[in-house]
Design a protein around this motif. Sequence first.
Motif, mmCIF file in Angstrom:
data_model
loop_
_atom_site.group_PDB
_atom_site.id
_atom_site.type_symbol
_atom_site.label_atom_id
_atom_site.label_comp_id
_atom_site.label_asym_id
_atom_site.label_seq_id
_atom_site.Cartn_x
_atom_site.Cartn_y
_atom_site.Cartn_z
ATOM 1 N N HIS A 273 1.111 -1.320 0.272
ATOM 2 C CA HIS A 273 -0.162 -0.102 -0.106
ATOM 3 C C HIS A 273 0.998 1.393 -0.189
ATOM 4 N N ASP A 274 1.661 1.338 0.943
ATOM 5 C CA ASP A 274 2.539 2.695 0.994
ATOM 6 C C ASP A 274 3.475 2.487 0.434
ATOM 7 N N GLU A 275 3.734 3.971 -0.250
ATOM 8 C CA GLU A 275 5.307 4.699 -1.021
ATOM 9 C C GLU A 275 6.305 3.444 -0.173
ATOM 10 N N ARG A 279 6.156 1.542 7.609
ATOM 11 C CA ARG A 279 4.610 0.977 8.162
ATOM 12 C C ARG A 279 4.337 -0.390 8.697
ATOM 13 N N THR A 280 4.155 -0.981 7.290
ATOM 14 C CA THR A 280 4.077 -2.231 6.825
ATOM 15 C C THR A 280 4.760 -3.456 7.237
ATOM 16 N N LYS A 288 12.104 3.914 -1.321
ATOM 17 C CA LYS A 288 10.699 3.388 -1.834
ATOM 18 C C LYS A 288 10.604 1.893 -2.399
ATOM 19 N N LYS A 331 -1.715 1.968 -7.016
ATOM 20 C CA LYS A 331 -1.051 3.237 -6.413
ATOM 21 C C LYS A 331 0.129 3.920 -7.128
#
Length: 455
Positions: A273-275, A279-280, A288, A331
């Motif tokens: 999900h994230d760049e 976080r995950t 990135k 995304k």
Amino acid sequence: PGATSAKAVVRPESGLVIPPAAMQFMEKQADYTSLNPASENAPAIAAVFVDSDGNALAADGSRLDSLADFAEKLGGSVLPAYYVQDEDSAAALNSHAQAGGISDGYVISDNPQLISDVRAQSWGLRGILDERALQTELTGEETLGELRAKVFGCGANIVLLPCEKLTREAVTWLQNRIVTVFAQTDGTLRNSFKAVSLGVYGISAGDPAQIYAAYDKFEGTVLQRAPVVAGHRGDPSMGENTVTSAKNAVTLGADAIEFDIRLTKDGQAVVMHDETLTRTTNCTDPRKVSEMTLAEIQQYTVTRSSEKVPSLADFFQAFQGSQTILVVELKSGEAQLVACLKQLMEQYDVENNVVILTAYMQSAAEVRRILPQMPLMLLVNLDETGKSYSAQYNSGISPQFFQYASSAEDAYECMVRGIMVWSWTHTSKDSFDKAYLIGHMGSVSYTHLRAHETR
């Protein structure tokens, strides 16, 4: 020309959640003479045939009006549908649209190329593929998948099918994959009642009063379609965007899995999900995703999970042969990401169960360029800008539920144009119920709420 909806389209009073739109072909002069948009039995859609001189004709060939006067008579509360049968009539319709004579409505044909030709120049017109002459039975994923590809491939988002060929299973399969189904009935009350019960979004009959009489047979509030429940990044309580969390979401009642993909430095599609990974996953590297290779990314495990970060190939392999719908969100806007998605869908033979989702209009354009046959959802609001993007890219709309105060009127205005609405992200039963009763066809949710218990 873009799509507009300055005036509310005819919508009958009914307890049905998003009652099917009533469509009427002008069979003869008398049908047109008696057409009154202010009448309680007015259709939502009035269909005429177009000739090479830009006239509106009845099905029997009699001239009814000019296209301009036809649209003026409808007044915006009844949507015009224009049937083209050859290249000359398609050119006449395009000429009228380009001159500013059409801002909303439909092009109909049993010839996919003619729909494509009209929408290439006049995308404000939604496409209806006329399959009333269908002889084959609508059974099996292969047959339904070919029909879905035919509809989207020509730029249509609605298919008009004979009611006698429709089953609940076929209607559900198609509409869960963003194809809007209209049913052609024989005009009887019984046939109209059947069409409503099947969950179609439109009914065509010679007399709209028969369609509305069928609506009256349903008492109270009736949800005649089972909305799609899509697990938001799988079941994040077991690790966001992992294969295990996706499979657990299905166990908890999800019909579909929504997950995100990005392009790695070496041109691979990875589920993230994230760049960045920080976080995950257990990664502390601030680079990135686009600055790391797939091999580098897959050194790390997903938080609340022991799994490595999956690739898109991992997901497709895990769900190969499954009926679970895979909602793949792009995304980022690179054309290469769309190309990678195309290659992997073909490799793992999952095209029939993929719905593409994106907020990037450049991605939408690329999808329509190399994957015209695929269902597409755009992350836009249910406003005029969102509807215009939807018309341009022949897509459904996925609005954020809590930021956009959607209403049943909004949902109906979308449905009558064949626009599927899947809202996000639902976190409670109350939120689910509200979306469903408004008429949203699908909801992206946190499936640890056990979504199947709300239906």
